[in-house]
Design a protein around this motif. Structure first.
Motif, PDB file in Angstrom:
ATOM      1  N   VAL A 137       4.569  13.180   3.201  1.00  0.00           N
ATOM      2  CA  VAL A 137       3.825  12.370   2.228  1.00  0.00           C
ATOM      3  C   VAL A 137       4.766  11.405   1.514  1.00  0.00           C
ATOM      4  O   VAL A 137       4.407  10.253   1.262  1.00  0.00           O
ATOM      5  CB  VAL A 137       3.062  13.271   1.237  1.00  0.00           C
ATOM      6  CG1 VAL A 137       2.418  12.445   0.129  1.00  0.00           C
ATOM      7  CG2 VAL A 137       2.008  14.081   1.971  1.00  0.00           C
ATOM      8  N   MET A 138       5.977  11.849   1.232  1.00  0.00           N
ATOM      9  CA  MET A 138       6.928  10.960   0.556  1.00  0.00           C
ATOM     10  C   MET A 138       7.302   9.784   1.458  1.00  0.00           C
ATOM     11  O   MET A 138       7.469   8.667   0.984  1.00  0.00           O
ATOM     12  CB  MET A 138       8.164  11.736   0.109  1.00  0.00           C
ATOM     13  CG  MET A 138       7.864  12.807  -0.936  1.00  0.00           C
ATOM     14  SD  MET A 138       6.772  12.301  -2.304  1.00  0.00           S
ATOM     15  CE  MET A 138       7.810  11.138  -3.140  1.00  0.00           C
ATOM     16  N   ARG A 139       7.397  10.018   2.773  1.00  0.00           N
ATOM     17  CA  ARG A 139       7.665   8.917   3.702  1.00  0.00           C
ATOM     18  C   ARG A 139       6.501   7.935   3.735  1.00  0.00           C
ATOM     19  O   ARG A 139       6.702   6.725   3.776  1.00  0.00           O
ATOM     20  CB  ARG A 139       7.960   9.454   5.108  1.00  0.00           C
ATOM     21  CG  ARG A 139       9.425   9.827   5.264  1.00  0.00           C
ATOM     22  CD  ARG A 139       9.765  10.114   6.713  1.00  0.00           C
ATOM     23  NE  ARG A 139      10.004  11.555   6.749  1.00  0.00           N
ATOM     24  CZ  ARG A 139       9.497  12.408   7.624  1.00  0.00           C
ATOM     25  NH1 ARG A 139       8.721  11.978   8.592  1.00  0.00           N
ATOM     26  NH2 ARG A 139       9.761  13.683   7.552  1.00  0.00           N
ATOM     27  N   ILE A 140       5.275   8.470   3.690  1.00  0.00           N
ATOM     28  CA  ILE A 140       4.094   7.594   3.644  1.00  0.00           C
ATOM     29  C   ILE A 140       4.114   6.764   2.372  1.00  0.00           C
ATOM     30  O   ILE A 140       3.891   5.551   2.406  1.00  0.00           O
ATOM     31  CB  ILE A 140       2.793   8.420   3.734  1.00  0.00           C
ATOM     32  CG1 ILE A 140       2.647   9.035   5.123  1.00  0.00           C
ATOM     33  CG2 ILE A 140       1.571   7.564   3.384  1.00  0.00           C
ATOM     34  CD1 ILE A 140       1.554  10.084   5.216  1.00  0.00           C
ATOM     35  N   LEU A 141       4.398   7.406   1.245  1.00  0.00           N
ATOM     36  CA  LEU A 141       4.462   6.700  -0.036  1.00  0.00           C
ATOM     37  C   LEU A 141       5.538   5.613  -0.001  1.00  0.00           C
ATOM     38  O   LEU A 141       5.300   4.479  -0.408  1.00  0.00           O
ATOM     39  CB  LEU A 141       4.712   7.683  -1.172  1.00  0.00           C
ATOM     40  CG  LEU A 141       4.818   7.097  -2.579  1.00  0.00           C
ATOM     41  CD1 LEU A 141       3.546   6.358  -2.969  1.00  0.00           C
ATOM     42  CD2 LEU A 141       5.126   8.200  -3.579  1.00  0.00           C
ATOM     43  N   GLU A 142       6.705   5.970   0.514  1.00  0.00           N
ATOM     44  CA  GLU A 142       7.799   5.000   0.615  1.00  0.00           C
ATOM     45  C   GLU A 142       7.407   3.818   1.505  1.00  0.00           C
ATOM     46  O   GLU A 142       7.656   2.662   1.162  1.00  0.00           O
ATOM     47  CB  GLU A 142       9.044   5.703   1.176  1.00  0.00           C
ATOM     48  CG  GLU A 142      10.239   4.782   1.343  1.00  0.00           C
ATOM     49  CD  GLU A 142      11.415   5.508   1.984  1.00  0.00           C
ATOM     50  OE1 GLU A 142      12.545   5.173   1.612  1.00  0.00           O
ATOM     51  OE2 GLU A 142      11.204   6.379   2.854  1.00  0.00           O
ATOM     52  N   GLN A 143       6.755   4.106   2.623  1.00  0.00           N
ATOM     53  CA  GLN A 143       6.322   3.028   3.515  1.00  0.00           C
ATOM     54  C   GLN A 143       5.285   2.136   2.850  1.00  0.00           C
ATOM     55  O   GLN A 143       5.307   0.911   3.017  1.00  0.00           O
ATOM     56  CB  GLN A 143       5.782   3.602   4.820  1.00  0.00           C
ATOM     57  CG  GLN A 143       6.869   4.167   5.707  1.00  0.00           C
ATOM     58  CD  GLN A 143       6.308   4.784   6.973  1.00  0.00           C
ATOM     59  OE1 GLN A 143       5.106   4.976   7.114  1.00  0.00           O
ATOM     60  NE2 GLN A 143       7.199   5.107   7.900  1.00  0.00           N
ATOM     61  N   MET A 144       4.375   2.722   2.089  1.00  0.00           N
ATOM     62  CA  MET A 144       3.345   1.925   1.412  1.00  0.00           C
ATOM     63  C   MET A 144       3.968   1.058   0.317  1.00  0.00           C
ATOM     64  O   MET A 144       3.565  -0.095   0.140  1.00  0.00           O
ATOM     65  CB  MET A 144       2.265   2.830   0.824  1.00  0.00           C
ATOM     66  CG  MET A 144       1.403   3.524   1.875  1.00  0.00           C
ATOM     67  SD  MET A 144       0.691   2.381   3.090  1.00  0.00           S
ATOM     68  CE  MET A 144      -0.287   1.328   2.059  1.00  0.00           C
ATOM     69  N   ILE A 145       4.946   1.595  -0.409  1.00  0.00           N
ATOM     70  CA  ILE A 145       5.639   0.792  -1.422  1.00  0.00           C
ATOM     71  C   ILE A 145       6.386  -0.350  -0.758  1.00  0.00           C
ATOM     72  O   ILE A 145       6.308  -1.502  -1.205  1.00  0.00           O
ATOM     73  CB  ILE A 145       6.578   1.677  -2.270  1.00  0.00           C
ATOM     74  CG1 ILE A 145       5.744   2.632  -3.137  1.00  0.00           C
ATOM     75  CG2 ILE A 145       7.498   0.820  -3.142  1.00  0.00           C
ATOM     76  CD1 ILE A 145       6.558   3.729  -3.813  1.00  0.00           C
ATOM     77  N   HIS A 188       5.664  -1.706   2.100  1.00  0.00           N
ATOM     78  CA  HIS A 188       4.640  -2.634   2.592  1.00  0.00           C
ATOM     79  C   HIS A 188       4.159  -3.560   1.467  1.00  0.00           C
ATOM     80  O   HIS A 188       4.053  -4.765   1.642  1.00  0.00           O
ATOM     81  CB  HIS A 188       3.455  -1.843   3.167  1.00  0.00           C
ATOM     82  CG  HIS A 188       2.265  -2.693   3.463  1.00  0.00           C
ATOM     83  ND1 HIS A 188       2.213  -3.561   4.530  1.00  0.00           N
ATOM     84  CD2 HIS A 188       1.096  -2.820   2.807  1.00  0.00           C
ATOM     85  CE1 HIS A 188       1.054  -4.183   4.517  1.00  0.00           C
ATOM     86  NE2 HIS A 188       0.348  -3.754   3.479  1.00  0.00           N
ATOM     87  N   ALA A 189       3.897  -2.963   0.295  1.00  0.00           N
ATOM     88  CA  ALA A 189       3.413  -3.750  -0.840  1.00  0.00           C
ATOM     89  C   ALA A 189       4.459  -4.756  -1.291  1.00  0.00           C
ATOM     90  O   ALA A 189       4.128  -5.895  -1.652  1.00  0.00           O
ATOM     91  CB  ALA A 189       3.020  -2.831  -1.986  1.00  0.00           C
ATOM     92  N   CYS A 190       5.719  -4.365  -1.275  1.00  0.00           N
ATOM     93  CA  CYS A 190       6.808  -5.266  -1.691  1.00  0.00           C
ATOM     94  C   CYS A 190       7.038  -6.350  -0.656  1.00  0.00           C
ATOM     95  O   CYS A 190       7.471  -7.453  -0.995  1.00  0.00           O
ATOM     96  CB  CYS A 190       8.106  -4.485  -1.921  1.00  0.00           C
ATOM     97  SG  CYS A 190       8.015  -3.384  -3.355  1.00  0.00           S
ATOM     98  N   HIS A 191       6.756  -6.053   0.600  1.00  0.00           N
ATOM     99  CA  HIS A 191       6.978  -6.994   1.698  1.00  0.00           C
ATOM    100  C   HIS A 191       5.899  -8.075   1.740  1.00  0.00           C
ATOM    101  O   HIS A 191       6.151  -9.194   2.134  1.00  0.00           O
ATOM    102  CB  HIS A 191       7.010  -6.227   3.026  1.00  0.00           C
ATOM    103  CG  HIS A 191       7.163  -7.083   4.245  1.00  0.00           C
ATOM    104  ND1 HIS A 191       8.357  -7.684   4.570  1.00  0.00           N
ATOM    105  CD2 HIS A 191       6.269  -7.457   5.173  1.00  0.00           C
ATOM    106  CE1 HIS A 191       8.190  -8.383   5.679  1.00  0.00           C
ATOM    107  NE2 HIS A 191       6.934  -8.265   6.057  1.00  0.00           N
ATOM    108  N   SER A 192       4.690  -7.720   1.333  1.00  0.00           N
ATOM    109  CA  SER A 192       3.534  -8.634   1.436  1.00  0.00           C
ATOM    110  C   SER A 192       3.658  -9.846   0.550  1.00  0.00           C
ATOM    111  O   SER A 192       4.239  -9.908  -0.450  1.00  0.00           O
ATOM    112  CB  SER A 192       2.249  -7.895   1.089  1.00  0.00           C
ATOM    113  OG  SER A 192       2.033  -6.867   2.018  1.00  0.00           O
TER     114      SER A 192
END
Length: 107
Positions: free
Chosen positions: A93-101, A103-107
């Motif tokens: 779950v922490m990897r998913i959270l990190e990936q989503m953060i 992703h949001a910063c990349h957009s």
């Protein structure tokens, strides 16, 4: 960028218990306060007071959210005297959270 590995996706139908856990986990990640708490706990172990002070939240709010996250086994705690110290409890779950953060910063 890593390609998605379809071989690791279970081929069988998702049972009701698994479906419930998955949806509850996404529900947990759908709440801004819980995401802030998990993000903090990803970086370091914290007491309830430290979480409340760092995130400018009421202790009761933090305790309520930690109980929700603990029931999903997303956080764990250890006791030191009368103080509980919380940390994250699920690398997936922490990897998913990190990936989503990211992703949001990349957009």
């Amino acid at each position: 960028m890593e390609e998605f590995d379809r071989e690791n996706v279970p081929s069988e139908e998702i049972d009701e218990e698994t479906l419930f856990i998955v949806t509850q986990t996404f529900k947990a990640l759908g709440d801004p306060t819980r995401v802030r708490i998990l993000h903090l706990l990803f970086k370091k172990e914290c007491s309830v007071n430290e979480i409340a002070d760092t995130l400018d939240l009421r202790q009761s709010t933090v305790s309520h959210q930690l109980r929700f996250l603990k029931n999903l086994r997303l956080v764990k705690y250890r006791r030191e005297g009368t103080t509980l110290f919380y940390s994250h409890d699920d690398e997936h779950v922490m990897r998913i959270l990190e990936q989503m953060i990211n992703h949001a910063c990349h957009s």
